[in-house]
Structures are given as C-alpha cells and as structure tokens.
Write a protein that holds these residues in place. Structure first.
Motif, PDB file in Angstrom:
ATOM      1  N   PHE A 303      45.789 -16.267  12.025  1.00 42.77           N
ATOM      2  CA  PHE A 303      45.131 -16.839  10.857  1.00 42.77           C
ATOM      3  C   PHE A 303      45.618 -16.108   9.607  1.00 42.77           C
ATOM      4  N   HIS A 304      46.048 -16.875   8.604  1.00 44.27           N
ATOM      5  CA  HIS A 304      46.447 -16.332   7.309  1.00 44.27           C
ATOM      6  C   HIS A 304      45.606 -16.981   6.218  1.00 44.27           C
ATOM      7  N   LEU A 305      44.917 -16.167   5.426  1.00 40.66           N
ATOM      8  CA  LEU A 305      44.093 -16.666   4.331  1.00 40.66           C
ATOM      9  C   LEU A 305      44.628 -16.138   3.003  1.00 40.66           C
ATOM     10  N   ASP A 306      44.757 -17.023   2.034  1.00 40.37           N
ATOM     11  CA  ASP A 306      45.110 -16.633   0.665  1.00 40.37           C
ATOM     12  C   ASP A 306      44.108 -17.298  -0.265  1.00 40.37           C
ATOM     13  N   VAL A 307      43.223 -16.499  -0.849  1.00 40.89           N
ATOM     14  CA  VAL A 307      42.182 -17.013  -1.735  1.00 40.89           C
ATOM     15  C   VAL A 307      42.447 -16.486  -3.135  1.00 40.89           C
ATOM     16  N   LEU A 308      42.646 -17.405  -4.074  1.00 46.72           N
ATOM     17  CA  LEU A 308      42.987 -17.041  -5.447  1.00 46.72           C
ATOM     18  C   LEU A 308      41.807 -17.293  -6.368  1.00 46.72           C
ATOM     19  N   HIS A 309      41.278 -16.195  -6.941  1.00 44.89           N
ATOM     20  CA  HIS A 309      40.261 -16.289  -7.986  1.00 44.89           C
ATOM     21  C   HIS A 309      40.967 -16.138  -9.333  1.00 44.89           C
ATOM     22  N   ASN A 310      41.115 -17.231 -10.059  1.00 46.47           N
ATOM     23  CA  ASN A 310      41.779 -17.129 -11.363  1.00 46.47           C
ATOM     24  C   ASN A 310      40.912 -17.632 -12.511  1.00 46.47           C
ATOM     25  N   VAL A 311      39.626 -17.924 -12.202  1.00 48.25           N
ATOM     26  CA  VAL A 311      38.649 -18.286 -13.232  1.00 48.25           C
ATOM     27  C   VAL A 311      37.368 -17.514 -12.935  1.00 48.25           C
ATOM     28  N   PRO A 312      36.510 -17.320 -13.942  1.00 47.02           N
ATOM     29  CA  PRO A 312      35.308 -16.490 -13.739  1.00 47.02           C
ATOM     30  C   PRO A 312      34.195 -17.210 -12.977  1.00 47.02           C
ATOM     31  N   HIS A 313      33.225 -16.404 -12.514  1.00 47.93           N
ATOM     32  CA  HIS A 313      31.968 -16.897 -11.941  1.00 47.93           C
ATOM     33  C   HIS A 313      32.169 -17.747 -10.682  1.00 47.93           C
ATOM     34  N   CYS A 314      33.089 -17.351  -9.826  1.00 47.19           N
ATOM     35  CA  CYS A 314      33.265 -18.056  -8.555  1.00 47.19           C
ATOM     36  C   CYS A 314      32.938 -17.115  -7.393  1.00 47.19           C
ATOM     37  N   ARG A 315      32.594 -17.718  -6.259  1.00 45.84           N
ATOM     38  CA  ARG A 315      32.220 -16.924  -5.085  1.00 45.84           C
ATOM     39  C   ARG A 315      32.995 -17.388  -3.870  1.00 45.84           C
ATOM     40  N   SER A 316      33.533 -16.429  -3.129  1.00 43.59           N
ATOM     41  CA  SER A 316      34.188 -16.744  -1.864  1.00 43.59           C
ATOM     42  C   SER A 316      33.686 -15.781  -0.795  1.00 43.59           C
ATOM     43  N   ARG A 317      33.594 -16.306   0.436  1.00 47.64           N
ATOM     44  CA  ARG A 317      33.192 -15.478   1.565  1.00 47.64           C
ATOM     45  C   ARG A 317      33.995 -15.908   2.782  1.00 47.64           C
ATOM     46  N   GLU A 318      34.633 -14.923   3.424  1.00 46.18           N
ATOM     47  CA  GLU A 318      35.447 -15.189   4.606  1.00 46.18           C
ATOM     48  C   GLU A 318      34.958 -14.293   5.740  1.00 46.18           C
ATOM     49  N   ASP A 319      34.575 -14.904   6.857  1.00 52.84           N
ATOM     50  CA  ASP A 319      34.054 -14.162   8.006  1.00 52.84           C
ATOM     51  C   ASP A 319      34.730 -14.703   9.263  1.00 52.84           C
ATOM     52  N   PHE A 320      35.651 -13.919   9.845  1.00 53.67           N
ATOM     53  CA  PHE A 320      36.403 -14.355  11.021  1.00 53.67           C
ATOM     54  C   PHE A 320      36.210 -13.360  12.162  1.00 53.67           C
ATOM     55  N   LYS A 321      36.068 -13.931  13.381  1.00 49.55           N
ATOM     56  CA  LYS A 321      35.891 -13.102  14.573  1.00 49.55           C
ATOM     57  C   LYS A 321      36.851 -13.554  15.661  1.00 49.55           C
ATOM     58  N   GLY A 322      37.319 -12.576  16.442  1.00 60.84           N
ATOM     59  CA  GLY A 322      38.239 -12.890  17.518  1.00 60.84           C
ATOM     60  C   GLY A 322      37.852 -12.200  18.815  1.00 60.84           C
ATOM     61  N   ILE A 323      38.132 -12.873  19.935  1.00 63.70           N
ATOM     62  CA  ILE A 323      37.943 -12.308  21.269  1.00 63.70           C
ATOM     63  C   ILE A 323      39.291 -12.361  21.973  1.00 63.70           C
ATOM     64  N   VAL A 324      39.784 -11.219  22.400  1.00 60.93           N
ATOM     65  CA  VAL A 324      41.114 -11.123  23.007  1.00 60.93           C
ATOM     66  C   VAL A 324      40.971 -10.595  24.425  1.00 60.93           C
ATOM     67  N   TYR A 325      41.580 -11.310  25.393  1.00 59.25           N
ATOM     68  CA  TYR A 325      41.535 -10.886  26.781  1.00 59.25           C
ATOM     69  C   TYR A 325      42.917 -11.049  27.401  1.00 59.25           C
ATOM     70  N   GLY A 326      43.091 -10.502  28.616  1.00 58.17           N
ATOM     71  CA  GLY A 326      44.411 -10.562  29.259  1.00 58.17           C
ATOM     72  C   GLY A 326      45.462  -9.917  28.374  1.00 58.17           C
ATOM     73  N   ASP A 327      46.648 -10.556  28.286  1.00 60.02           N
ATOM     74  CA  ASP A 327      47.691 -10.023  27.413  1.00 60.02           C
ATOM     75  C   ASP A 327      47.791 -10.837  26.123  1.00 60.02           C
ATOM     76  N   GLY A 328      46.684 -11.463  25.735  1.00 57.19           N
ATOM     77  CA  GLY A 328      46.665 -12.256  24.510  1.00 57.19           C
ATOM     78  C   GLY A 328      46.916 -11.410  23.272  1.00 57.19           C
ATOM     79  N   ARG A 329      47.414 -12.082  22.217  1.00 57.97           N
ATOM     80  CA  ARG A 329      47.695 -11.381  20.965  1.00 57.97           C
ATOM     81  C   ARG A 329      47.127 -12.181  19.797  1.00 57.97           C
ATOM     82  N   ALA A 330      46.396 -11.494  18.923  1.00 60.15           N
ATOM     83  CA  ALA A 330      45.782 -12.132  17.764  1.00 60.15           C
ATOM     84  C   ALA A 330      46.249 -11.449  16.487  1.00 60.15           C
ATOM     85  N   VAL A 331      46.410 -12.262  15.443  1.00 53.28           N
ATOM     86  CA  VAL A 331      46.786 -11.759  14.128  1.00 53.28           C
ATOM     87  C   VAL A 331      45.830 -12.340  13.099  1.00 53.28           C
TER      88      VAL A 331
END
Length: 444
Positions: A303-331
């Motif tokens: 997962f790649h997130l790019d959040v651009l705040h270029n004006v005032p009075h804005c709100r962003s919230r990013e909440d990501f969770k991952g579960i990795v098992y075996g030989d899995g790979r997460a980025v």
C-alpha cells in the motif's frame, strides 16, 4: 538461455497491441491520449528499486509473464448470478465488469433520479466524448508512471458515475470486477471515473475477484472528483486468486467541505499493490482512509499513500493494519505532505502489523513532511507478534491454541472492520476473514 524481456521491452510488447483498439469513430482527443501514452511508455523511467516509490517492490515475477489484452468481450460468462453478493438484487445497483469490460447481462441498475448517470465508461464515451474529456484529461497530484501510461494507452472501458449537484444515489452501488481466462494470461485495464457535483452523495462498494485458475494482470486507474460538500463512502475489497497480479491507483481530488471515507481490504492475489493519491483543493474537507491487508505464503501486498494538504483547515486520517503469516511480505509506505499555506491542518497516520511467523516480512515507512507552523499532525508504526498473555488468557478458559490465535487475529482486524458503517459490508468482509483463518497453516 534467459528469454525474459527487459522491463522496457515487456511494456513495449504489451503496448504494441494498442493498434487493435484503433477506431476511426473515436474522438480526436482520445486517439491523441492513447498516442501520447504510447510515446511515454518508450520514454518514461522504468520502475526500479533505486526509485523511492518502488524501493521495496519486486517486479521480477510480473515481467516473467506476457499478458494478452482481450480484443473482444469475454464469452461463456456464468449463466447464474455471481455468488456472495454483498447486497440482494433489490437492495443495490449491480455492475459487473468481466476482464475490464462492462457486462450488461450480469448487471442490474435500478431506477435512478433524473440526471444521475451510472454505468460503463465506454458507453459514456460514445454518447458524450467531449464532456468525458474534461474529466478524463485532468492531471492528478500523484506522479505518473509507466503502469499509468500503459492503462492510458488502452482507454476503453471502466466504471462511470456522475451524480449532479445535490443529488443522492439512495441505494449502494456494488461493482464486481471479475476476471476469467481460457488458457491465456490476461491483461485487464479498466479506467474509471466517479464524479460527484456540489452536495452530491453516494456509496460505492468495489470487489475484485478471479475465477478458478485464471492468470491475469489487473492494472486499474480510478479518478474520484468530489465537488464542494459532496460525500462519498468507498469500500474496496480485493480477494483475488493466487494466480492474480493486482495494481490499482486511486486518484482523489476534494473541494471545499467535501468528505471521503475509503476502506481498503486486500487479502488475495499473489502480488498486489494499491496507490492512493489524495489532494485537497478546498478548505474544510475531510479524507479518511482505513485499510486491512493479510499476506500469506507466496503473497506480496503493498500500500502506498500520498496525501497532499495544500489548503488550510483540512483533516486527513489514515489507519492501516496488516496480518502477515507464512513467508508473506507486506509493504506500507504512507506520505503526508503539508504545504506552507495549509495552516490548521489535522493529519494522523498509523500503521500496525501483526507478524505470525519467523519467515514473514514487513517493511513500513510512514512519513510526514510539514512546511506550515500551525498544524496538528502525527504518525506512527508498529510490528509485533502475538501477545503470549492474550494466548494464555484464552487457553486458560478452555480454548485450543489454534482457535485462540484465530480469535486474536480477528480481534486485531475488527478494529479496522468497525470503520465500515454498513452492517452488510462489515459482515461480508468479516466472513471472508474468518474463512481465511480456518486453515491451520494460515496461523504458522
């Protein structure tokens, strides 16, 4: 002898199929867009690990396979309705895309209010090409890359939603991207547009699935435009087969006081990457992004997130969770940029991971770049193993070890799943997660 093509040759070979899409009836701007994309494919830098945005991404397996773009819509479609719909036929608008092309026979769009358009981009292009050009031609804040250009070179079909000012689509929109192949490796490339005018609102649920042993590369681009005071709930559920390669790009632009809530769940495919580029173009807008990914043996998820705040009075919230098992790979690579004029910004970024095995791997990089001086921003990340105290507590109450580990994983996931404000979607995803952890090998 190694016959694997170089990355540039791999793209060029696929792009050469673009000639099959030539249509003298196409609008001049569309033909030119395809030509420009073809040229860019030959000139733009190839993704490689020296580039920060591709630092952790292994594309070698993707380049080993040649993918064929389907010249015609798929034949031999399922005669029965697709199983496991989130909603019943009367509770939602259903749209089905097979191999990137709209399948009207499998779709069911209920009565819409005047002015609301919901259906196929291909159909919209044929009816109002100049109007579509004003949206499709918009350049987004996120940097383009060769995968974006490959999609652009094949602009042909995808989801199209246009909600006029102050209108509301009452029923949820459930969209299924179904990929079917018959002995060939398929390239599926929908390009979608979702336009909400001033004060409009909608709920969109997108599902990405494959059938049986289908081998394919799904390379999609979705452009979301929210005008002032518009509201969009957007749920994306990726549960594809282990023969699938999945790459999605979400390009979001928000005007004054608009609200966007996106929840992304990725539990399938052998290789999966989702890029989300969000930009605020008006003050007092809100962007909430939640995500959950599970990665097991032979799987890679990014997962790649790019959040651009270029004006005032804005709100962003990013909440990501991952579960990795075996030989899995997460980025996970999350970036929040706060420009100089974006005073009173409120931005929060969190990534938490549960590692269930010694062979699994997690690369996480949350980032904040702040140029304003009156902001409220934070970011953080964790990678941890199962809590032995939690296991002991459950075991002491007569729960066997396998079931105890399942319960902990589902509890960890529930913190994101609770962000679904729709019980039908929550229960649907929860059942998928429960099925995932039925097999003991998923928890070692």
């Amino acid at each position: 002898m190694n016959t694997q093509p170089s990355p540039r040759q791999w793209f060029s070979d696929i792009a050469a199929q673009n000639a099959a899409l030539s249509n003298t009836a196409d609008a001049p701007w569309l033909s030119q867009a395809r030509k420009d994309a073809m040229k860019a494919i030959d000139e733009i830098a190839m993704p490689e690990r020296k580039q920060e945005s591709w630092r952790y991404t292994d594309l070698a397996r993707l380049y080993k396979q040649h993918y064929q773009y389907p010249a015609e819509p798929a034949e031999g479609l399922p005669s029965e309705p697709i199983e496991n719909w989130v909603y019943s036929a009367t509770e939602s608008h259903r749209l089905v895309f097979v191999n990137g092309r709209y399948a009207s026979a499998l779709s069911s769009i209920q009565t819409l209010s005047d002015g609301i358009r919901l259906g196929s981009l291909r159909d919209a292009l044929s009816k109002a090409p100049d109007e579509i050009s004003s949206w499709l031609g918009q350049r987004q804040a996120g940097k383009t890359d060769v995968f974006d250009q490959l999609n652009r070179a094949f602009i042909n079909d995808g989801l199209f939603i246009h909600v006029p000012a102050h209108a509301r689509i009452e029923k949820p929109i459930e969209v299924v991207y179904l990929n079917l192949t018959e002995g060939q490796s398929l390239l599926s490339q929908p390009r979608s547009l979702v336009i909400l005018e001033d004060g409009a609102s909608a709920k969109l649920i997108e599902r990405f699935i494959g059938s049986g042993p289908s081998t394919y590369f799904f390379n999609a681009v979705t452009k979301l435009s929210l005008a002032a005071n518009a509201r969009l709930q957007h749920h994306r559920l990726q549960h594809e087969t282990r023969n699938a390669r999945h790459l999605s790009r979400i390009e979001l632009r928000q005007q004054t006081a608009s609200e966007y809530h996106g929840v992304n769940v990725a539990i399938g495919a052998s290789w999966s990457r989702t890029d989300i580029n969000a930009r605020f173009d008006g003050p007092h807008a809100v962007c909430e992004l939640d995500g959950l990914y599970t990665v097991g043996d032979g799987q890679y998820n990014d997962f790649h997130l790019d959040v651009l705040h270029n004006v005032p009075h804005c709100r962003s919230r990013e909440d990501f969770k991952g579960i990795v098992y075996g030989d899995g790979r997460a980025v996970f690579d999350g970036m929040i940029l706060v420009e100089k004029d974006a005073q009173k910004t409120d931005a929060q970024l969190s990534n938490k991971n549960l590692l269930l095995s010694q062979k699994g791997e997690v690369d996480t990089k949350p980032q904040l770049e702040i140029h304003a001086d009156d902001v409220k921003c934070s970011h953080g990340t964790t990678v941890g193993k199962l809590d032995p105290n939690q296991l002991f507590y459950l075991r002491s109450r007569g729960i066997d070890q396998h079931r105890a580990r399942q319960m902990i994983c589902l509890g960890f996931a529930e913190q994101v799943l609770s962000s679904f404000d729709d019980a039908a979607v929550h229960d649907f995803v929860q059942s998928q997660m429960a099925d995932l952890f039925v097999q003991p090998e998923a928890l070692v």
